[in-house]
Design an enzyme around this catalytic site. Structure first.
Site, PDB file in Angstrom:
ATOM      1  N   SER A 127       0.812  -1.215   0.000  1.00 46.36           N
ATOM      2  CA  SER A 127       0.000   0.000   0.000  1.00 46.36           C
ATOM      3  C   SER A 127       0.848   1.268   0.000  1.00 46.36           C
ATOM      4  O   SER A 127       1.896   1.338   0.654  1.00 46.36           O
ATOM      5  CB  SER A 127      -0.882  -0.008   1.252  1.00 46.36           C
ATOM      6  N   GLU A 129       0.151   3.686   1.654  1.00 45.58           N
ATOM      7  CA  GLU A 129       0.194   4.181   3.039  1.00 45.58           C
ATOM      8  C   GLU A 129       1.581   3.971   3.645  1.00 45.58           C
ATOM      9  O   GLU A 129       1.942   4.641   4.616  1.00 45.58           O
ATOM     10  CB  GLU A 129      -0.865   3.477   3.890  1.00 45.58           C
ATOM     11  N   TYR A 151      -1.718   0.278  10.608  1.00 49.44           N
ATOM     12  CA  TYR A 151      -1.984  -0.400   9.334  1.00 49.44           C
ATOM     13  C   TYR A 151      -0.749  -0.342   8.437  1.00 49.44           C
ATOM     14  O   TYR A 151      -0.309  -1.354   7.875  1.00 49.44           O
ATOM     15  CB  TYR A 151      -3.177   0.272   8.635  1.00 49.44           C
TER      16      TYR A 151
HETATM   17  P1  NDP Z   1     -11.421  -4.756   1.693  1.00 47.42           P
HETATM   18  O1  NDP Z   1     -11.389  -4.180   3.061  1.00 47.42           O
HETATM   19  O2  NDP Z   1     -12.561  -4.437   0.794  1.00 47.42           O
HETATM   20  O3  NDP Z   1     -11.320  -6.359   1.796  1.00 47.42           O
HETATM   21  C1  NDP Z   1     -10.558  -6.975   2.785  1.00 47.42           C
HETATM   22  C2  NDP Z   1     -10.758  -8.474   2.681  1.00 47.42           C
HETATM   23  O4  NDP Z   1      -9.941  -9.135   3.667  1.00 47.42           O
HETATM   24  C3  NDP Z   1     -12.199  -8.941   2.936  1.00 47.42           C
HETATM   25  O5  NDP Z   1     -12.506  -9.960   2.016  1.00 47.42           O
HETATM   26  C4  NDP Z   1     -12.117  -9.507   4.345  1.00 47.42           C
HETATM   27  O6  NDP Z   1     -13.080 -10.508   4.607  1.00 47.42           O
HETATM   28  C5  NDP Z   1     -10.736 -10.132   4.299  1.00 47.42           C
HETATM   29  N1  NDP Z   1     -10.188 -10.463   5.621  1.00 47.42           N
HETATM   30  C6  NDP Z   1     -10.024  -9.629   6.672  1.00 47.42           C
HETATM   31  N2  NDP Z   1      -9.489 -10.301   7.709  1.00 47.42           N
HETATM   32  C7  NDP Z   1      -9.308 -11.586   7.299  1.00 47.42           C
HETATM   33  C8  NDP Z   1      -8.786 -12.754   7.900  1.00 47.42           C
HETATM   34  N3  NDP Z   1      -8.349 -12.740   9.162  1.00 47.42           N
HETATM   35  N4  NDP Z   1      -8.736 -13.884   7.176  1.00 47.42           N
HETATM   36  C9  NDP Z   1      -9.181 -13.909   5.905  1.00 47.42           C
HETATM   37  N5  NDP Z   1      -9.702 -12.844   5.276  1.00 47.42           N
HETATM   38  C10 NDP Z   1      -9.759 -11.692   5.964  1.00 47.42           C
HETATM   39  O7  NDP Z   1     -10.025  -4.335   0.981  1.00 47.42           O
HETATM   40  P2  NDP Z   1      -9.740  -3.914  -0.542  1.00 47.42           P
HETATM   41  O8  NDP Z   1     -10.373  -4.913  -1.435  1.00 47.42           O
HETATM   42  O9  NDP Z   1     -10.012  -2.471  -0.729  1.00 47.42           O
HETATM   43  O10 NDP Z   1      -8.160  -4.066  -0.602  1.00 47.42           O
HETATM   44  C11 NDP Z   1      -7.553  -5.320  -0.901  1.00 47.42           C
HETATM   45  C12 NDP Z   1      -6.152  -5.326  -0.320  1.00 47.42           C
HETATM   46  O11 NDP Z   1      -5.378  -4.283  -0.889  1.00 47.42           O
HETATM   47  C13 NDP Z   1      -6.093  -5.127   1.192  1.00 47.42           C
HETATM   48  O12 NDP Z   1      -5.013  -5.896   1.682  1.00 47.42           O
HETATM   49  C14 NDP Z   1      -5.785  -3.649   1.335  1.00 47.42           C
HETATM   50  O13 NDP Z   1      -5.145  -3.371   2.559  1.00 47.42           O
HETATM   51  C15 NDP Z   1      -4.867  -3.437   0.149  1.00 47.42           C
HETATM   52  N6  NDP Z   1      -4.829  -2.098  -0.407  1.00 47.42           N
HETATM   53  C16 NDP Z   1      -5.994  -1.486  -0.753  1.00 47.42           C
HETATM   54  C17 NDP Z   1      -5.980  -0.237  -1.304  1.00 47.42           C
HETATM   55  C18 NDP Z   1      -7.236   0.433  -1.723  1.00 47.42           C
HETATM   56  O14 NDP Z   1      -7.191   1.636  -2.002  1.00 47.42           O
HETATM   57  N7  NDP Z   1      -8.362  -0.260  -1.810  1.00 47.42           N
HETATM   58  C19 NDP Z   1      -4.696   0.484  -1.523  1.00 47.42           C
HETATM   59  C20 NDP Z   1      -3.526  -0.309  -1.229  1.00 47.42           C
HETATM   60  C21 NDP Z   1      -3.604  -1.546  -0.672  1.00 47.42           C
HETATM   61  P3  NDP Z   1     -14.555 -10.151   5.238  1.00 47.42           P
HETATM   62  O15 NDP Z   1     -15.432  -9.829   4.062  1.00 47.42           O
HETATM   63  O16 NDP Z   1     -14.899 -11.412   5.909  1.00 47.42           O
HETATM   64  O17 NDP Z   1     -14.369  -8.987   6.161  1.00 47.42           O
HETATM   65  P1  GDP Z   2      -6.718   5.804   3.429  1.00 39.79           P
HETATM   66  O1  GDP Z   2      -5.856   6.654   2.562  1.00 39.79           O
HETATM   67  O2  GDP Z   2      -6.485   4.332   3.256  1.00 39.79           O
HETATM   68  O3  GDP Z   2      -6.699   6.197   4.860  1.00 39.79           O
HETATM   69  O4  GDP Z   2      -8.211   5.987   2.842  1.00 39.79           O
HETATM   70  P2  GDP Z   2      -9.492   6.760   3.416  1.00 39.79           P
HETATM   71  O5  GDP Z   2     -10.457   6.855   2.294  1.00 39.79           O
HETATM   72  O6  GDP Z   2      -9.971   6.147   4.687  1.00 39.79           O
HETATM   73  O7  GDP Z   2      -8.945   8.219   3.769  1.00 39.79           O
HETATM   74  C1  GDP Z   2      -8.362   9.052   2.784  1.00 39.79           C
HETATM   75  C2  GDP Z   2      -8.122  10.446   3.390  1.00 39.79           C
HETATM   76  O8  GDP Z   2      -9.371  11.084   3.614  1.00 39.79           O
HETATM   77  C3  GDP Z   2      -7.378  10.442   4.737  1.00 39.79           C
HETATM   78  O9  GDP Z   2      -6.384  11.434   4.731  1.00 39.79           O
HETATM   79  C4  GDP Z   2      -8.471  10.785   5.738  1.00 39.79           C
HETATM   80  O10 GDP Z   2      -8.000  11.468   6.891  1.00 39.79           O
HETATM   81  C5  GDP Z   2      -9.324  11.714   4.876  1.00 39.79           C
HETATM   82  N1  GDP Z   2     -10.698  11.843   5.415  1.00 39.79           N
HETATM   83  C6  GDP Z   2     -11.310  13.020   5.707  1.00 39.79           C
HETATM   84  N2  GDP Z   2     -12.513  12.786   6.239  1.00 39.79           N
HETATM   85  C7  GDP Z   2     -12.678  11.440   6.273  1.00 39.79           C
HETATM   86  C8  GDP Z   2     -13.747  10.604   6.731  1.00 39.79           C
HETATM   87  O11 GDP Z   2     -14.778  11.064   7.208  1.00 39.79           O
HETATM   88  N3  GDP Z   2     -13.568   9.257   6.579  1.00 39.79           N
HETATM   89  C9  GDP Z   2     -12.419   8.731   6.040  1.00 39.79           C
HETATM   90  N4  GDP Z   2     -12.319   7.407   5.910  1.00 39.79           N
HETATM   91  N5  GDP Z   2     -11.388   9.504   5.636  1.00 39.79           N
HETATM   92  C10 GDP Z   2     -11.527  10.847   5.747  1.00 39.79           C
END
Ligand code: NDP
Ligand code: GDP
Length: 326
Positions: A127, A129, A151
């Site tokens: 990520s 992040e 995270y």
């Molecule tokens: P989501 O939060 O939508 O999905 C997370 C998934 O992980 C869900 O299917 C959840 O299952 C599963 N999960 C959580 N805990 C466990 C566990 N203990 N065992 C098995 N499965 C588990 O994430 P995204 O699809 O948005 O992101 C996918 C990946 O990419 C993540 O690792 C995220 O951190 C990373 N990422 C995402 C970004 C983004 O902008 N979306 C950017 C960079 C990295 P359940 O449905 O049961 O909760």
């Molecule tokens: P992140 O980059 O994985 O933390 O994705 P988020 O969508 O959760 O947050 C993106 C940015 O939006 C961060 O800098 C947050 O602090 C900002 N932000 C501002 N207001 C909010 C809010 O109400 N919810 C979330 N999730 N983020 C917010």
């Protein structure tokens, strides 16, 4: 027929990646953690019309024995480790669980692959992040990391474990440093979806305001559909490697709100209120990625503009709320 194992299959990226892999003729196995909401847990797969086409296998990143069994049974050609506790804000409330799942869980998956399917290709969901308190104005694979949340610290462990297993054991393990990517299937707690959902509710008279935290934060936002394509491309290369995946454009939360409200003919300034409850103990003020390597080596290109992405999300939330109202 190639076989892919996807952890995090019920999440945003798991759904889009499964759709992509099925379209390419893969047999897709999704790891499902046991849940009391089994009847609705595959909602994202159903949204894309592919729920019945993914074979679910029962396991959890915290349970190495389940991962060993699954990898042995599935015999995957490719493993995509997308599962994580993925919400930054929650990682301050559940820092150790975040470490167990997001950091050690990835270690468990790497161990399962090393021990039972060492020839499988492995993708780790790293990520942006990890850049946190940015050390360079534009972040590339060479930019030093400075994580700003539990995270991000956990993701850094998983990232370096992926590199270490590649270098130590010769695994075909790649890490995608993906910048924020969104879609109608994004979790509702993330800021883009929180905004598009609120815009839909305000437009339909179901809400009157939207409370946000730091609206001056800036992110490099792309579409999840484009980004899962980069994951797949990484595993098609002869050599494993790490790649930044980003659009190269950064936008403030404030301007993203403007785009979303404008789409339904509303002025965001009349509805958005800043609420300190949504501020974070430590903030990532700005992210902006340089994906030159992914573009030149993988031939990857983000196809969707932020405006098109946000409009698609608003339209999907309008449709959801209209359907619920009927
Ligand atoms: P989501 O939060 O939508 O999905 C997370 C998934 O992980 C869900 O299917 C959840 O299952 C599963 N999960 C959580 N805990 C466990 C566990 N203990 N065992 C098995 N499965 C588990 O994430 P995204 O699809 O948005 O992101 C996918 C990946 O990419 C993540 O690792 C995220 O951190 C990373 N990422 C995402 C970004 C983004 O902008 N979306 C950017 C960079 C990295 P359940 O449905 O049961 O909760
Ligand atoms: P992140 O980059 O994985 O933390 O994705 P988020 O969508 O959760 O947050 C993106 C940015 O939006 C961060 O800098 C947050 O602090 C900002 N932000 C501002 N207001 C909010 C809010 O109400 N919810 C979330 N999730 N983020 C917010």
């Amino acid at each position: 027929m190639k076989r892919a194992l996807v952890t995090g299959v019920t999440g945003q990226d798991g759904a889009y990646l499964s759709q992509l892999l099925l379209g390419k003729g893969y047999e897709v196995f999704g790891m499902l953690r046991r849940s009391s909401s089994g009847d609705v847990i595959d909602e994202r797969l159903r949204w894309l019309g592919i729920a019945g086409q993914v074979t679910m296998v029962d396991g959890n990143l915290l349970d190495l024995s389940s991962l060993l069994r699954i990898v042995q049974e599935v015999r995957p050609d490719e493993v995509y480790n997308l599962a994580a506790q993925s919400f930054v804000k929650s990682s301050w409330n559940q820092p150790l669980l975040t470490g167990q799942v997001t950091a050690l869980g990835a270690g468990n998956m790497l161990e399962a692959v090393r021990l039972t399917a060492p020839n499988a290709r492995f993708y780790q969901a790293s990520s942006s992040e990890m850049y946190g308190l940015i050390q360079e104005p534009i972040q590339s694979e060479k930019t030093p990391f400075y994580p700003r949340s539990p995270y991000a610290v956990a993701k850094l462990y998983a990232h370096w474990m992926t590199i270490n297993y590649r270098e130590s054991f010769g695994l075909h393990a790649s890490s995608g440093i993906l910048f924020n990517h969104e879609s109608p299937l994004r979790g509702i707690e993330f800021v883009t979806r929180k905004v598009t959902d609120a815009v839909a509710r305000i437009k339909l008279g179901l809400a009157s305001e939207l409370k946000l935290g730091n609206i001056d934060a800036k992110r490099d936002w792309g579409h999840a559909r484009d980004y899962v394509h980069a994951m797949w491309l990484m595993l098609q290369q002869d050599k494993p490697d790490d790649y930044v995946v980003a659009t190269g454009r950064t936008t403030s939360v404030r301007d993203m709100c403007r785009i979303a409200f404008d789409h339904v003919g509303l002025n965001y300034e009349e509805f958005v209120k800043v609420d300190a409850a949504y501020l974070r103990p430590a903030e990532v003020d700005i992210l902006l990625g340089d994906s030159t390597k992914a573009r030149t080596t993988l031939g990857w290109d983000p196809a969707t503009s932020l405006e098109d992405l946000i409009r698609e999300m608003v339209d999907a939330d309008l449709a959801r709320h209209r359907k619920r109202a009927r």
